[in-house]
Design a protein around this motif. Sequence first.
Motif, PDB file in Angstrom:
ATOM      1  N   UNK A 257      56.392  17.540  68.990  1.00 17.61           N
ATOM      2  CA  UNK A 257      57.624  17.023  69.594  1.00 17.61           C
ATOM      3  C   UNK A 257      57.624  17.235  71.099  1.00 17.61           C
ATOM      4  N   UNK A 258      57.126  18.385  71.552  1.00 17.73           N
ATOM      5  CA  UNK A 258      57.072  18.645  72.987  1.00 17.73           C
ATOM      6  C   UNK A 258      56.148  17.696  73.710  1.00 17.73           C
TER       7      UNK A 258
ATOM      8  N   UNK B 261      47.462  26.532  75.978  1.00 14.20           N
ATOM      9  CA  UNK B 261      47.118  26.304  77.382  1.00 14.20           C
ATOM     10  C   UNK B 261      48.068  25.316  78.064  1.00 14.20           C
ATOM     11  N   UNK B 262      48.897  24.622  77.295  1.00 13.27           N
ATOM     12  CA  UNK B 262      49.916  23.726  77.867  1.00 13.27           C
ATOM     13  C   UNK B 262      51.275  24.360  77.615  1.00 13.27           C
ATOM     14  N   UNK B 263      51.931  24.785  78.685  1.00  8.71           N
ATOM     15  CA  UNK B 263      53.236  25.435  78.571  1.00  8.71           C
ATOM     16  C   UNK B 263      54.329  24.366  78.492  1.00  8.71           C
ATOM     17  N   UNK B 264      54.610  23.935  77.268  1.00  6.99           N
ATOM     18  CA  UNK B 264      55.578  22.846  77.082  1.00  6.99           C
ATOM     19  C   UNK B 264      56.980  23.248  77.550  1.00  6.99           C
ATOM     20  N   UNK B 265      57.494  24.432  77.190  1.00  5.50           N
ATOM     21  CA  UNK B 265      58.850  24.777  77.663  1.00  5.50           C
ATOM     22  C   UNK B 265      58.975  24.713  79.181  1.00  5.50           C
ATOM     23  N   UNK B 266      57.968  25.189  79.898  1.00  4.24           N
ATOM     24  CA  UNK B 266      58.045  25.164  81.361  1.00  4.24           C
ATOM     25  C   UNK B 266      58.022  23.735  81.883  1.00  4.24           C
ATOM     26  N   UNK B 267      57.166  22.905  81.294  1.00  3.72           N
ATOM     27  CA  UNK B 267      57.085  21.510  81.745  1.00  3.72           C
ATOM     28  C   UNK B 267      58.399  20.763  81.456  1.00  3.72           C
ATOM     29  N   UNK B 268      58.988  21.033  80.286  1.00  8.45           N
ATOM     30  CA  UNK B 268      60.242  20.368  79.950  1.00  8.45           C
ATOM     31  C   UNK B 268      61.378  20.878  80.827  1.00  8.45           C
TER      32      UNK B 268
ATOM     33  N   UNK C 199      68.721  15.031  74.834  1.00 10.63           N
ATOM     34  CA  UNK C 199      68.104  15.478  76.078  1.00 10.63           C
ATOM     35  C   UNK C 199      66.604  15.560  75.866  1.00 10.63           C
ATOM     36  N   UNK C 200      65.832  15.431  76.936  1.00 11.62           N
ATOM     37  CA  UNK C 200      64.382  15.564  76.797  1.00 11.62           C
ATOM     38  C   UNK C 200      64.018  16.915  76.181  1.00 11.62           C
ATOM     39  N   UNK C 201      63.182  16.896  75.153  1.00 10.03           N
ATOM     40  CA  UNK C 201      62.714  18.142  74.559  1.00 10.03           C
ATOM     41  C   UNK C 201      63.632  18.740  73.522  1.00 10.03           C
ATOM     42  N   UNK C 202      64.735  18.062  73.155  1.00  8.89           N
ATOM     43  CA  UNK C 202      65.649  18.626  72.156  1.00  8.89           C
ATOM     44  C   UNK C 202      64.924  18.883  70.839  1.00  8.89           C
ATOM     45  N   UNK C 203      64.146  17.903  70.367  1.00 12.13           N
ATOM     46  CA  UNK C 203      63.443  18.060  69.102  1.00 12.13           C
ATOM     47  C   UNK C 203      62.416  19.199  69.188  1.00 12.13           C
ATOM     48  N   UNK C 204      61.799  19.372  70.351  1.00 10.70           N
ATOM     49  CA  UNK C 204      60.862  20.477  70.549  1.00 10.70           C
ATOM     50  C   UNK C 204      61.571  21.814  70.401  1.00 10.70           C
ATOM     51  N   UNK C 205      62.742  21.947  71.002  1.00 11.16           N
ATOM     52  CA  UNK C 205      63.476  23.208  70.921  1.00 11.16           C
ATOM     53  C   UNK C 205      63.895  23.509  69.491  1.00 11.16           C
TER      54      UNK C 205
ATOM     55  N   UNK D 234      62.425  22.377  66.733  1.00  9.98           N
ATOM     56  CA  UNK D 234      61.221  22.691  65.960  1.00  9.98           C
ATOM     57  C   UNK D 234      60.724  24.093  66.232  1.00  9.98           C
ATOM     58  N   UNK D 235      60.809  24.525  67.495  1.00  8.60           N
ATOM     59  CA  UNK D 235      60.348  25.878  67.832  1.00  8.60           C
ATOM     60  C   UNK D 235      61.238  26.926  67.171  1.00  8.60           C
ATOM     61  N   UNK D 236      62.551  26.684  67.146  1.00  3.65           N
ATOM     62  CA  UNK D 236      63.461  27.639  66.515  1.00  3.65           C
ATOM     63  C   UNK D 236      63.217  27.733  65.012  1.00  3.65           C
ATOM     64  N   UNK D 237      63.002  26.578  64.369  1.00  3.80           N
ATOM     65  CA  UNK D 237      62.728  26.602  62.938  1.00  3.80           C
ATOM     66  C   UNK D 237      61.400  27.297  62.654  1.00  3.80           C
ATOM     67  N   UNK D 238      60.427  27.056  63.509  1.00  2.00           N
ATOM     68  CA  UNK D 238      59.115  27.663  63.334  1.00  2.00           C
ATOM     69  C   UNK D 238      59.203  29.182  63.488  1.00  2.00           C
TER      70      UNK D 238
END
Length: 817
Positions: free
Chosen positions: A647-648, A708-715, A755-761, A763-767
């Motif tokens: 998602x990120x 190696x890709x910091x998705x939270x920082x990029x988002x 918002x951009x990255x909502x699904x990533x956030x 998914x990370x919480x569920x994970x």
Amino acid sequence: MTSLETTTEAEDSGPSGYAAARLRLLNEKGRSGPPRRAALAKLTDDWLSALFATATLEAGVRGAALVAVGGYGRGELSPRSDLDLLLLHDGGADAGAIAALADRIWYPVWDLGLALDHSVRTPGEARKVAGDDLKVQLGLLDARPVAGDLGLVAGLRTTVLADWRNQAPKRLPELDELCRERAERQGELQFLLEPDLKEARGGLRDATALRAVAASWLADAPREGLAEARRILLDARDALHLVTGRATDRLALQEQDQVATELGLLDADALLRQVYEAARTVSYATDVTWREVHRVLKARSVRPRLRAMLGGGRTPQPERSPLAEGVVEQDGEVVLARAAKPERDPVLPLRAAAAAAQSGLPISLHAVRRLAATTRPLPVPWPAEAREELVTLLGAGESTVGVWEALEAEGLITRLLPDWERVRCRPQRNPVHTWTVDRHLVEAAVKASSLTRRVGRPDLLLIAALLHDIGKGWPGDHSVAGETIAKDVAARIGFDRADVAVIATLVRHHLLLIETATRRDLDDPATVASVAAIVGSAGTLELLHALTEADALATGPAAWSSWRGSLVADLVKRVTAVLAGDAPAEPEPAAPSAEQERLAIEALRTGEPVLALHAQAEPSAGDEPEPVGVELLIALPDQPGVLPAAAGVLALHRLTVRAADLRSIELPSELGEPSGVLLLSWRVAAEYGSLPQAARLRADLVRALDGSLDIPARLAEREAAYPRRRGVKAPPPRVTVAPTDSRLATVIEVRAQDAPGLLHRIGRALDESALRVRSAHVSTLGANAVDAFYVTGADGAPLPPEQASQTARALEAMLRA
């Protein structure tokens, strides 16, 4: 004496004195509306008059006058209005003296920071410019002397009005076209969340245009309520100027509560509803007036030819063609027959409206007013004829709208359906909605009229479409409130008990199919069984399917698509089978497609993600299908963190997820033992621009999984770069455990600002909660995301109730942070 009258004569005569008196006037709490506008115009007149007197003496000019035109000429000075001024002179003074006179007037105005629209002309020049420029001519129709030679101004006004009336057959069509072009650009004020009080259709420009039509003596606008509507719009503009400190006519969202407070209204919704009511009055008067203008112009062009054909004899009376009992057509309008007796025929308003809509003709203003003034109320329950005429009116299609608005303008709709008053002009804050609540209901009936061939009871479909959001005028769940109201209305208009129950069910559950199809797992037998239990019969399901489509089509372009339609149709097919007696079987794990199996084998062989992108399209009105998104297939060895990572990456590449399915399959490894491979089948669409290449997505996904890709920082960088609207605060996110009888998973439903990255956030919480996501059902409605996640514990079973509640609370807290 007022505070203005206590200022000294010396203070009044200078710019600083005028500025101080103006400020005191605008800050007077006890004076607002027309009295304040009149006082501001009088104050400005007095200052400019003194300024003009001094300037003419210094410049040595006679035979000149200062003239207020446009809004200032009408005395409609809002706090930040422009001053529209014409320096009129008789041509007797030389150009240098006139220029000096103008400078002595214009510069003090500019020095105070007031906006000024100015011109210097002789009467002949003014008349010529007006003849060439329609907007100048319109401004001069409101010319008012401020100072100087009154005879000069009176002569100009007489000439301009005479020219306007003589040129009306040419000028009025030009004005009509100008109004239409403006409406096309600005939209209809009565439906806009951020309306332009002046330029939008139904705003102050249109009210001024109606004055110009009346000045032509060719036609006149309906006057009832028009002056009050104009006052409401002007009061709103005054408050907007005071709140913002700017010369703006756009009622922006972030300023509506403050404007409402300035006007003494409860809140922004009360403000919008008042403004919409006023705009609707102006729009209706505009429609009626321009129809009358074109009728008169057409008659003027036809009569000479008829007289010539008849040898100069008397022009015959217009033909009257019967349309229904007591209803005829005349001059392209629906009017009452000469023998009609509205006072003895309570069904006549509905019969006339149905005849007008069916014939595609407007109903005349005189006819509607006569019906409103003389028709007796219908008995309760309504006679069968009245009910049938209402259904006929609703089933006429697009022509229903204009007829309905004519009845509503004269109070006939609320007389027939008293509950309509609560939804009349009620704003809808969700930007997905194009219309106010009442117009949305009418539009839903219009859309339903094209679907009546799909159902066995079109009358129930049309009535349910008209009533499905009728509960939005009451607190609480509008579907629950609407069910009660729909029962009362359906019984009042004469439906029997069984039909009343069907209409009530349709209203109560009008969102059932679309919400279930887009937010629930249709492969779960409990999902289909629950819908079947609610609907109860194949006939009701058929009606609910058509109502769902009509409601979505009437909402706005973002609410319906072929994809949504296919999901609803799939659900309806499954529910139909259950209602026919075929119990839904526990789903067998679906075998992967040939491509999915190929990707899974490749992922197992390489130990890395494998991706495939396939563009999808749906039919369009043209010859070629329109691209609507992409099917994204991802296969990779089963491992934690896949959902947030994928998602990120999609968010970084500006891909919007519309639907997602995740499942694990077992494949034999090179050692002969089965190994888990995770398959993700997602439907995505590019926010803008072209689609990214699969190779780039894969490379970033590999980096996201190995850290190696910091998705939270990029988002976070992306979010910081997004423009945010100052003063607009989104409602907080809400996470709930959706009620379900599913034995396969627990459903966690998330409603939040997209918002951009909502699904990533998420998914990370569920994970991080050690949950497995069986499937995700993602939908975006305007600025709102509504996502449902089917989750299980590590053992693959649904969560215990307490754990599910804790998960929902934790996820909501994370999203609020």
